[in-house]
Design an enzyme around this catalytic site. Sequence first.
Site, mmCIF file in Angstrom:
data_model
loop_
_atom_site.group_PDB
_atom_site.id
_atom_site.type_symbol
_atom_site.label_atom_id
_atom_site.label_comp_id
_atom_site.label_asym_id
_atom_site.label_seq_id
_atom_site.Cartn_x
_atom_site.Cartn_y
_atom_site.Cartn_z
ATOM 1 N NE ARG A 181 38.623 37.330 31.157
ATOM 2 C CZ ARG A 181 37.972 37.074 32.329
ATOM 3 N NH1 ARG A 181 37.904 36.299 33.153
ATOM 4 N NH2 ARG A 181 37.087 38.166 32.571
ATOM 5 N NE ARG A 235 40.624 32.687 37.455
ATOM 6 C CZ ARG A 235 39.353 32.636 38.007
ATOM 7 N NH1 ARG A 235 39.206 32.515 39.429
ATOM 8 N NH2 ARG A 235 38.437 33.064 37.681
ATOM 9 N NE ARG A 284 45.890 36.066 40.153
ATOM 10 C CZ ARG A 284 45.647 36.397 41.254
ATOM 11 N NH1 ARG A 284 46.817 36.777 41.996
ATOM 12 N NH2 ARG A 284 44.563 36.306 41.915
ATOM 13 C CG ASP A 300 40.453 42.856 34.200
ATOM 14 O OD1 ASP A 300 40.448 41.809 34.129
ATOM 15 O OD2 ASP A 300 39.574 43.545 34.764
ATOM 16 C CE1 TYR A 308 32.922 43.555 36.909
ATOM 17 C CE2 TYR A 308 32.755 44.302 34.775
ATOM 18 C CZ TYR A 308 32.752 43.156 35.820
ATOM 19 O OH TYR A 308 32.702 41.692 35.546
#
Length: 378
Positions: free
Chosen positions: A33, A37, A46, A84, A162
């Site tokens: 990652r 963020r 974003r 992703d 998921y």
Amino acid sequence: MTESKPFPPLKNDLLLRAARGEKTERAPVWVMRQAGRYLPEFRAERVEHDFFKICRTPELATKVTLQPIDRYDGLLDASIIFSDILVIPQAMGMTVEMVPGKGPHFPEPLVLPADMAKLTKSVDVHKELQYVFDAITMTRHALNGRVPLIGFVGAPWTLMAYMIEGGGSKTLSKAKEWVFKYPKESHELLGRITDVCVDFLVGQVQAGAQMLQVFESWGGELSPHDFELFSLPYLAQIVTRVKAKLGKDKAVPMTVFAKGSWYALDKLSVIGYEVVSLDWTHTPESAKAITKGHVTLQGNMDPNVLLGGDEAIVATVERMIRGFGSTERYIANLGHGILPSVPVDAMGLFLKTVHRVGLEVAAEAKAAEAASDTKVLG
Ligand SMILES: Cc1c2[nH]c(c1CCC(=O)O)Cc1[nH]c(c(CCC(=O)O)c1C)Cc1[nH]c(c(CCC(=O)O)c1C)Cc1[nH]c(c(C)c1CCC(=O)O)C2
């Protein structure tokens, strides 16, 4: 777009050499990652664009993939394509939204096995996921050979979980209800996801990915018995089938990361992956003893150490690199993805310390080797 013009030559192949089991001057390092963020430049993107819009727009995916490579210039030894794991459920016909502050959300998750009828029967990855292939090709050119580019997928059990839970979950009760109540249908679903994973990974390599990682992020939610039934066989199928489809000349090194599945480390090291990525629940010594040099190990600092201040970061990296060694069968990384609250300087200190300690350990090993050579000669 694929294979239209040759890619620039690779200037830093530490990662690929470590993965293949060749000696390295120091341990290569990258971070799961690493584009995300915690970077202000990512948060700025974003504000402008939805998460999946970035994934689906090759120019934006390329830009974001390169953000950590540029910011930590010369300190990262790999890039990972910005995308992703949930693009596969999307390719199978499901809607997935990324809710700011909450994470992924499926408005219509799979509730009963009959819902599998709603999934696309045979997924053409070149139709549904061509945007990832285009992003990989574009990023490979934009990297200009600075570091290798990693492609990835989510593993079948994690993706199935998921698709049934409809998002994150503390207990995975719904997904587990499926494997216990409907084992036959669960295997059918896992098999269908596996087929897409295989085609998607092969396409990523054809588009320019130089290494591949399979994320079984929810492996540790399964008992050892159930992991052997519902995760391991599919992880094994993926590596075998991807390598067979690509052939010896085109195959690239592959990494498996089964978070929480410490109990399966011995088995994960003999199913065909060159690299096994570890979370922080292993000591370097035990992981090396269990895997007996069959694979390169990757990991494994607790990402939360990056919130613990400079002293904690330096001490933990020292212990980690000294434990794993620096020049053989080791890739430094975190034990899971970097957290959005990590200060950018903490990440910088982590990378710099991996370089410094890695070079020190390599020099010490060389000196020890020279000393033992003199002894033999003398
Ligand atoms: C489980 C999983 C997912 N996605 C992924 C995994 C496997 C790794 C792991 O176990 O952490 C994989 C992933 N997701 C992302 C990458 C990009 C490449 C990189 O490593 O830099 C990678 C390799 C970007 C992302 N994927 C996501 C973000 C943040 C979303 C945003 O910008 O709003 C990023 C940068 C969103 C995402 N995507 C997912 C979740 C649970 C979330 C929300 C939680 C979070 O934000 O960390 C699913």
